[in-house]
Structures are given as C-alpha cells and as structure tokens.
Design an enzyme around this catalytic site. Structure first.
Site, mmCIF file in Angstrom:
data_model
loop_
_atom_site.group_PDB
_atom_site.id
_atom_site.type_symbol
_atom_site.label_atom_id
_atom_site.label_comp_id
_atom_site.label_asym_id
_atom_site.label_seq_id
_atom_site.Cartn_x
_atom_site.Cartn_y
_atom_site.Cartn_z
ATOM 1 N N GLU A 118 0.803 -1.216 0.000
ATOM 2 C CA GLU A 118 0.000 0.000 0.000
ATOM 3 C C GLU A 118 0.844 1.277 0.000
ATOM 4 O O GLU A 118 0.332 2.372 -0.265
ATOM 5 C CB GLU A 118 -0.918 0.019 1.232
ATOM 6 C CG GLU A 118 -1.965 -1.075 1.260
ATOM 7 C CD GLU A 118 -3.108 -0.821 0.283
ATOM 8 O OE1 GLU A 118 -3.105 0.234 -0.371
ATOM 9 O OE2 GLU A 118 -3.992 -1.676 0.161
ATOM 10 N N GLU A 140 7.340 -21.807 7.583
ATOM 11 C CA GLU A 140 7.741 -20.970 8.718
ATOM 12 C C GLU A 140 8.787 -21.643 9.604
ATOM 13 O O GLU A 140 9.454 -20.975 10.398
ATOM 14 C CB GLU A 140 6.519 -20.616 9.563
ATOM 15 C CG GLU A 140 5.945 -21.769 10.366
ATOM 16 C CD GLU A 140 4.775 -21.335 11.232
ATOM 17 O OE1 GLU A 140 4.791 -21.683 12.415
ATOM 18 O OE2 GLU A 140 3.868 -20.657 10.730
#
Length: 437
Positions: free
Chosen positions: A234, A265
């Site tokens: 953004e 992960e």
C-alpha cells in the site's frame, strides 16, 4: 499468450494459468509476467505438466525443451569428469511428481550417453547437502522434530491459550457469536495503548533509516507475513514511494499469499537467506512479525539482519518473549542482543484458540499502519492530513488528487483538475508551486 494472440486458442490452459496465479484476465497476466521472478514463474510447472499429461502438444514441447537443456548440462558434467558411463541420480519435485519429464530426460540422455545409468534418487537431496557440509568441516544439524523444551515453550505462549469467554462457540447463537467478537476487540485497543511507547520508537527508527537511504522490510509467515506484504504494497500508491522502499517478505514466497504454506515458517535458514537475497545493509530496518515470537523463519531473518548491521524489531503478541526468565517465563529463542526493539501487543487468547489472524492479526495491522504512516509523515509525504505524493493511477485517485488541490488552493474542482492535467497529474509539483507563492 502467443497462442491467444495468434490463434485465440489455448483457452482452457489459459484459464488454468489464471486460476493458479489468482489472476482475473489476460491483462493482469501481462502485468504479472513483467514483474515475475524465476521462482514465481516456476509455480506454473504443475499446470504445464497437467496439460501435457492431458495431451496438449504445446505443453509437451515445453517439457521436451526443458529435458533437452538439462541433458546438455548433464553431458557437460560427464565430459569434464571424463565419465563415459555416468550414474545419474534424478532428484527434485519435477522428477518425483511427473514421470513424463523423467521419460523425456532419459530418452534424450541416452542419445548422446547410451551407457548412462539413470535412476530416481532414493534419498532426499537434503541428505546430500548435509553430507557435503560435513565433508567441508561444517556441522550438519537435523531438527526432525521439536524438542520437548520447544513444545513446552510453544504451549506456554499466550497466543496458544484457550479463551474462557469463547469455550462454547458451537453452542452460541449468531447474535451471541457477534457479541463475543465485538467485545474481544477492546483487548486490541488496550494492547495498542500499552505499546504506544514502543510504537513511537519504531516510527522514529524507521523514519531515521529511510532518511539515510535505508529500506524497511516486514518479515513474517502465514497471517503475519500476509499482513506485512499488505502494508508494504500500500505504500507506493498512497505515498508515491518506490516499490523497493518498503518490502514484505513472507515464508514460502508469493504462493503463501493465497495458499497455505505454513510449513515454510519452520525453516530458519530460509529466513536468513531471504535477507541475503535482498542485500540487507546497515541503514535498513527489518521488522519481524511473529504472534508467538518464536517463528523460526522470522528469527532466522532477524539474526541475519543483525549480522548485516541492520536495525531489528520484533512485533509479537506473546508477552513471554519480552518477559524472560526474570518474569518466570521462558525466554524468546532469539538472543536479546539481536533485537533493537520488541513491540508486544498483548491481546490475550484468541476467540478461536491459536488463530492469530483474529485479534493478534488486527492489532498487527494497526501497528504496521502506525509505523509506516508515521514514517511517511516524517519524510514529508503528508500535508495536514492530505496525501501529497499519491500515484494518480485510477479514477478514484485522480479524483482524490483534484480534491487535494482544490482544498489547498481554495479553487473549484474544475480549475484544480485543469492544473493537474497541465502538470501531468504531478500533485507534488503543483504543491511546490503553491509553496513558492
């Protein structure tokens, strides 16, 4: 794309490609191709093999070309080793998954090396890597399963505790369920207020870094990684910043944005390599996002970033990470010397036990909003509460730019639009001219 342009064909295959990439049309595919890297393009391999298995001759052509190139490398290695009858072990997902590729490779190799012996590797390639490391004098360490200490540490994390206010979810009415969710949001607000001092420090650290030519990296896995990538994506349209300035790094890569890759992960080394790939340097800031504070991928990235002299911040929802042994809690697996700052958003146990996309995710999103927006404000990309460097790449954003100009110059909408059009929609240029008057 070539088939579509020339013959309007390959419609079924095109649809599969778009689905695999979560794209909506060919225009989006064109834009994706322009920025896709090697690993992102490799994600389409299963689609190609499925189409080839179904008899698509164009996909068979791709596979044959791939097998030919691999054979050329194999032959070059055999030649340099002066081996006439090499034993070739095939390893990797393509060979294990698709016999069609294996057959294509065998067939081509036999033409130039008829005495070559080709077989699928019986052992995982990771064992070979460990063997080579041991031969080089390094220590090969295998973590096939977590230790009891690791299990106990994870179980003790606040993010893994059961929430007494939601123990009967399946018995609640829709109204009761909504009320529980709404009530739990007060813990998000409380956590953010309690972390105000640390968030302030984070804004200052990031702003100082960006002023000095550094970059900001968010590193996370699963929901945490997706939130980081979202905030980073953004920044360019909102503040007119280059894409490289704020980057999101997620375990498992772009695929993990829309498809679960939770196992990624657990790879601490991959986190460290991600920092090397992005050439982390002294002015940079790396913010690791881990609700539990114990995600190996994130901790590996932070440790490596610190070695490269970058600033390191850990954003977690587990108070025991900062608590340490003095507080009667297990310490974080990462050494305190690695971290310049720990931000703890203690939102408490989740409504759905362990689902940190809920309160922890909400608090994390707000925290990243604060850090990135605060840093951009410090860099002069905001006037009042107006965006002054936004990219006018859509009707909505052009309309917003017009209203900003109208507001700051006290002119009408049409006049503001004319000014922007005359200046190539460069909002910053117009504001500089206003400042000179």
């Amino acid at each position: 794309m070539r088939e579509h342009d020339l013959h309007r064909g390959a419609i079924e295959f095109t649809a599969k490609v778009l689905h695999a990439l979560s794209l909506n049309n060919l225009d989006e595919l064109v834009r994706w191709v322009r920025r896709a890297n090697k690993m992102e393009i490799a994600m389409l391999a299963p689609v190609v093999f499925d189409a080839a298995t179904a008899g698509d001759p164009r996909m068979m052509e791709i596979i044959e070309k791939g097998a030919r190139v691999l054979c050329e490398y194999t032959e070059a290695v055999a030649s340099r080793l002066h081996v006439l009858a090499p034993k070739v072990a095939l390893m990797g997902g393509l060979f294990y998954r698709d016999s069609i590729y294996t057959h294509a490779f065998r067939r081509r190799l036999k033409k130039n090396l008829p005495d070559a012996r080709v077989a699928i590797a019986e052992r995982a390639p990771e064992l070979g890597a460990a063997w080579l490391a041991a031969e080089a004098g390094e220590h090969a360490v295998f973590h096939l399963q977590p230790s009891q200490r690791q299990i106990d540490s994870l179980a003790a994390a606040l993010t893994e505790q059961r929430n007494p206010r939601s123990e009967n979810l399946e018995k609640m009415s829709g109204r009761e369920l909504v009320q529980v969710f709404v009530e739990e949001e007060k813990f998000v607000q409380a956590a953010l207020r309690a972390a105000a001092a640390e968030l302030t420090m984070a804004v200052e650290i990031v702003a100082e870094s960006l002023r000095n030519g550094g970059r900001l990296f968010y590193v996370g896995a699963g929901s945490s990684g997706r939130i980081g990538v979202l905030d980073a994506s953004e920044i360019p349209p909102t503040f007119g910043a280059p894409r490289e300035l704020v980057q999101g790094v997620i375990a498992g890569g772009v695929t993990a944005l829309y498809r679960s890759a939770e196992g990624a992960e657990d790879d601490e080394t991959a986190g460290a390599l991600a920092m090397d790939e992005r050439r982390i340097k002294n002015p940079d800031v790396v913010i690791g996002i881990s609700a539990s504070g114990r995600t190996p991928f994130v901790l590996g990235a932070l440790a490596r970033a610190k070695q490269l002299s970058a600033k390191t911040v850990l954003l977690t929802s587990n108070p025991t990470v900062a608590g340490g042994a003095d507080a009667g809690q297990p310490r974080s697996p990462i050494a305190a010397t690695v971290l310049d700052l720990v931000i703890t958003l203690a939102v408490g146990p989740e409504i759905l036990t362990g689902s940190t996309r809920l309160k922890a995710g909400t608090a994390t999103k707000v925290a990243l909003n604060i850090i990135s927006t605060g840093a951009m404000i410090a860099l002069g990309k905001v006037r009042g509460n107006l965006m002054v460097d936004l990219h006018t790449t859509s009707t909505k954003l052009r309309d917003r730019a017009v209203r900003v100009v109208a507001e700051l110059t006290q002119c009408d909408y049409s006049s503001a639009r004319e000014k922007l059009e005359a200046n190539g929609w460069n909002l910053r240029k117009i504001l500089r001219e206003i400042g000179k008057k």
